[in-house]
Design a protein around this motif. Sequence first.
Motif, PDB file in Angstrom:
ATOM      1  N   GLY A  88       0.783  -1.223   0.000  1.00 37.73           N
ATOM      2  CA  GLY A  88       0.000   0.000   0.000  1.00 37.73           C
ATOM      3  C   GLY A  88       0.815   1.272   0.000  1.00 37.73           C
ATOM      4  O   GLY A  88       0.280   2.355   0.270  1.00 37.73           O
ATOM      5  N   ALA A  89       2.105   1.184  -0.308  1.00 38.40           N
ATOM      6  CA  ALA A  89       2.955   2.377  -0.297  1.00 38.40           C
ATOM      7  C   ALA A  89       2.522   3.401  -1.339  1.00 38.40           C
ATOM      8  O   ALA A  89       2.762   4.599  -1.178  1.00 38.40           O
ATOM      9  CB  ALA A  89       4.416   1.980  -0.526  1.00 38.40           C
ATOM     10  N   THR A  90       1.886   2.941  -2.413  1.00 40.93           N
ATOM     11  CA  THR A  90       1.362   3.844  -3.441  1.00 40.93           C
ATOM     12  C   THR A  90      -0.135   3.998  -3.251  1.00 40.93           C
ATOM     13  O   THR A  90      -0.895   3.065  -3.506  1.00 40.93           O
ATOM     14  CB  THR A  90       1.634   3.284  -4.851  1.00 40.93           C
ATOM     15  N   PRO A  91      -0.605   5.145  -2.794  1.00 38.72           N
ATOM     16  CA  PRO A  91      -2.044   5.340  -2.595  1.00 38.72           C
ATOM     17  C   PRO A  91      -2.818   5.192  -3.902  1.00 38.72           C
ATOM     18  O   PRO A  91      -2.271   5.387  -4.995  1.00 38.72           O
ATOM     19  CB  PRO A  91      -2.138   6.770  -2.052  1.00 38.72           C
ATOM     20  N   ALA A  92      -4.090   4.866  -3.779  1.00 38.36           N
ATOM     21  CA  ALA A  92      -4.930   4.697  -4.964  1.00 38.36           C
ATOM     22  C   ALA A  92      -4.930   5.955  -5.828  1.00 38.36           C
ATOM     23  O   ALA A  92      -4.920   5.873  -7.062  1.00 38.36           O
ATOM     24  CB  ALA A  92      -6.355   4.336  -4.538  1.00 38.36           C
ATOM     25  N   GLY A 112       5.484   4.965 -12.250  1.00 37.55           N
ATOM     26  CA  GLY A 112       5.440   5.781 -11.049  1.00 37.55           C
ATOM     27  C   GLY A 112       6.848   6.090 -10.579  1.00 37.55           C
ATOM     28  O   GLY A 112       7.765   5.285 -10.747  1.00 37.55           O
ATOM     29  N   SER A 113       7.024   7.276  -9.985  1.00 35.88           N
ATOM     30  CA  SER A 113       8.376   7.708  -9.609  1.00 35.88           C
ATOM     31  C   SER A 113       8.388   8.314  -8.221  1.00 35.88           C
ATOM     32  O   SER A 113       7.711   9.315  -7.958  1.00 35.88           O
ATOM     33  CB  SER A 113       8.904   8.724 -10.627  1.00 35.88           C
ATOM     34  N   ARG A 114       9.194   7.717  -7.342  1.00 37.94           N
ATOM     35  CA  ARG A 114       9.404   8.262  -6.001  1.00 37.94           C
ATOM     36  C   ARG A 114      10.548   9.264  -5.989  1.00 37.94           C
ATOM     37  O   ARG A 114      10.651  10.067  -5.060  1.00 37.94           O
ATOM     38  CB  ARG A 114       9.761   7.130  -5.027  1.00 37.94           C
ATOM     39  N   ARG A 115      11.420   9.196  -6.973  1.00 38.01           N
ATOM     40  CA  ARG A 115      12.617  10.029  -6.981  1.00 38.01           C
ATOM     41  C   ARG A 115      12.486  11.265  -7.858  1.00 38.01           C
ATOM     42  O   ARG A 115      13.403  12.076  -7.930  1.00 38.01           O
ATOM     43  CB  ARG A 115      13.828   9.199  -7.417  1.00 38.01           C
ATOM     44  N   HIS A 116      11.366  11.385  -8.528  1.00 39.02           N
ATOM     45  CA  HIS A 116      11.120  12.579  -9.338  1.00 39.02           C
ATOM     46  C   HIS A 116      11.081  13.803  -8.429  1.00 39.02           C
ATOM     47  O   HIS A 116      10.588  13.733  -7.295  1.00 39.02           O
ATOM     48  CB  HIS A 116       9.790  12.419 -10.083  1.00 39.02           C
ATOM     49  N   PRO A 117      11.604  14.949  -8.885  1.00 38.46           N
ATOM     50  CA  PRO A 117      11.598  16.155  -8.048  1.00 38.46           C
ATOM     51  C   PRO A 117      10.210  16.562  -7.554  1.00 38.46           C
ATOM     52  O   PRO A 117      10.079  17.197  -6.506  1.00 38.46           O
ATOM     53  CB  PRO A 117      12.189  17.222  -8.974  1.00 38.46           C
ATOM     54  N   ASP A 118       9.163  16.191  -8.304  1.00 41.31           N
ATOM     55  CA  ASP A 118       7.806  16.562  -7.919  1.00 41.31           C
ATOM     56  C   ASP A 118       7.093  15.480  -7.114  1.00 41.31           C
ATOM     57  O   ASP A 118       5.912  15.628  -6.802  1.00 41.31           O
ATOM     58  CB  ASP A 118       6.974  16.887  -9.165  1.00 41.31           C
ATOM     59  N   ALA A 119       7.797  14.404  -6.789  1.00 36.81           N
ATOM     60  CA  ALA A 119       7.187  13.343  -5.982  1.00 36.81           C
ATOM     61  C   ALA A 119       7.045  13.799  -4.534  1.00 36.81           C
ATOM     62  O   ALA A 119       7.805  14.648  -4.052  1.00 36.81           O
ATOM     63  CB  ALA A 119       8.030  12.073  -6.057  1.00 36.81           C
ATOM     64  N   ASP A 120       6.069  13.226  -3.847  1.00 38.57           N
ATOM     65  CA  ASP A 120       5.818  13.540  -2.445  1.00 38.57           C
ATOM     66  C   ASP A 120       6.037  12.269  -1.640  1.00 38.57           C
ATOM     67  O   ASP A 120       5.200  11.357  -1.661  1.00 38.57           O
ATOM     68  CB  ASP A 120       4.390  14.054  -2.276  1.00 38.57           C
ATOM     69  N   VAL A 121       7.166  12.187  -0.946  1.00 37.54           N
ATOM     70  CA  VAL A 121       7.545  10.977  -0.222  1.00 37.54           C
ATOM     71  C   VAL A 121       7.368  11.195   1.272  1.00 37.54           C
ATOM     72  O   VAL A 121       7.942  12.118   1.847  1.00 37.54           O
ATOM     73  CB  VAL A 121       9.008  10.583  -0.530  1.00 37.54           C
ATOM     74  N   ALA A 122       6.562  10.326   1.895  1.00 38.55           N
ATOM     75  CA  ALA A 122       6.370  10.353   3.344  1.00 38.55           C
ATOM     76  C   ALA A 122       7.143   9.200   3.959  1.00 38.55           C
ATOM     77  O   ALA A 122       7.080   8.068   3.477  1.00 38.55           O
ATOM     78  CB  ALA A 122       4.880  10.234   3.686  1.00 38.55           C
ATOM     79  N   GLY A 123       7.884   9.490   5.023  1.00 37.92           N
ATOM     80  CA  GLY A 123       8.762   8.452   5.568  1.00 37.92           C
ATOM     81  C   GLY A 123      10.037   8.416   4.760  1.00 37.92           C
ATOM     82  O   GLY A 123      10.086   8.887   3.623  1.00 37.92           O
ATOM     83  N   HIS A 124      11.063   7.877   5.319  1.00 39.74           N
ATOM     84  CA  HIS A 124      12.352   7.906   4.630  1.00 39.74           C
ATOM     85  C   HIS A 124      13.059   6.567   4.765  1.00 39.74           C
ATOM     86  O   HIS A 124      13.040   5.934   5.812  1.00 39.74           O
ATOM     87  CB  HIS A 124      13.237   9.022   5.208  1.00 39.74           C
ATOM     88  N   GLU A 198       2.757  10.256  -4.923  1.00 44.36           N
ATOM     89  CA  GLU A 198       2.860  10.250  -3.471  1.00 44.36           C
ATOM     90  C   GLU A 198       3.236   8.828  -3.067  1.00 44.36           C
ATOM     91  O   GLU A 198       2.707   7.859  -3.609  1.00 44.36           O
ATOM     92  CB  GLU A 198       1.527  10.641  -2.836  1.00 44.36           C
ATOM     93  N   TRP A 199       4.125   8.714  -2.120  1.00 46.88           N
ATOM     94  CA  TRP A 199       4.621   7.391  -1.746  1.00 46.88           C
ATOM     95  C   TRP A 199       5.021   7.400  -0.284  1.00 46.88           C
ATOM     96  O   TRP A 199       5.627   8.363   0.198  1.00 46.88           O
ATOM     97  CB  TRP A 199       5.817   7.017  -2.627  1.00 46.88           C
ATOM     98  N   GLU A 200       4.643   6.345   0.422  1.00 42.83           N
ATOM     99  CA  GLU A 200       4.972   6.253   1.841  1.00 42.83           C
ATOM    100  C   GLU A 200       5.832   5.028   2.089  1.00 42.83           C
ATOM    101  O   GLU A 200       5.395   3.894   1.865  1.00 42.83           O
ATOM    102  CB  GLU A 200       3.706   6.173   2.689  1.00 42.83           C
ATOM    103  N   ASP A 201       7.059   5.259   2.512  1.00 41.58           N
ATOM    104  CA  ASP A 201       7.980   4.157   2.777  1.00 41.58           C
ATOM    105  C   ASP A 201       7.408   3.262   3.871  1.00 41.58           C
ATOM    106  O   ASP A 201       6.970   3.740   4.914  1.00 41.58           O
ATOM    107  CB  ASP A 201       9.338   4.713   3.210  1.00 41.58           C
TER     108      ASP A 201
END
Length: 254
Positions: A88-92, A112-124, A198-201
């Motif tokens: 579920g790291a990638t929301p619907a 899908g891209s977690r490393r794109h400058p416009d990505a929103d990553v929660a958790g690290h 948007e992605w949550e580790d």
Amino acid sequence: MRSVGIVVPAYDPDVEVLVAYLDSLRESLQPERLHVELDAGDAATVAAIRDAGATVNDAAERRGKGAAVTAGFEELATDVLAFVDADGATPAASLAKVLAPVEDGDADLAVGSRRHPDADVAGHQTFARRFLGDGFAWLARRLLDVDLYDYQCGAKAVTSEGWERVRDHLYEPGFAWDVELVAMAGALDLRVREVPIEWEDQPGSTVSPVETSVALFRALLASRHRSKLLRNSQLHEAIAARRDEQAALVERNR
């Protein structure tokens, strides 16, 4: 409107998390088919998945992510084929963004891209995992025909026509399948679009960064080799002539 099928590969999943994620995907995206490829599951997990409105194939043993997604895609008869990881790291809502350019006809493969400058990553991620991931992406950009920030994010979508073109060129049964899919799409001149998400580790990964990096490096070299074969490279044709090539995943599933 193009029909959408979603595959979720799962091995020893947190059933509560998986069911909640399936509910979210079904309610938000309303796919024509929501399908789980479960490795070495049990009757209770299978029942919970079906109760969540998804179909499920329970394989007797662990096949690996690539083999599972390939098997799932072969089950779909939709215009667009997508997959997301079971954690579920990638929301619907983010998967909807990945689907959009494929549904609209603007891309054959959306990544899908977690490393794109416009990505929103929660958790690290840990420094080691982040450093190795960034290093792998840097190397992949220099070896493959597709220039991306992120090759391994577990959210991708492809047209059924695109899948028909790449399916016979995929060999990696494990997590390296993601980069192989991108490499083959690039070699076949498919239109590849990178989509910031948007992605949550998710904590608790048991994957060894060092072992994973070695396996990914080997897979990257293999993907480069196969992509060069598709480009009719005489050097790589000569190399291939000296090797015994294994069967593609779709052939192994038959």
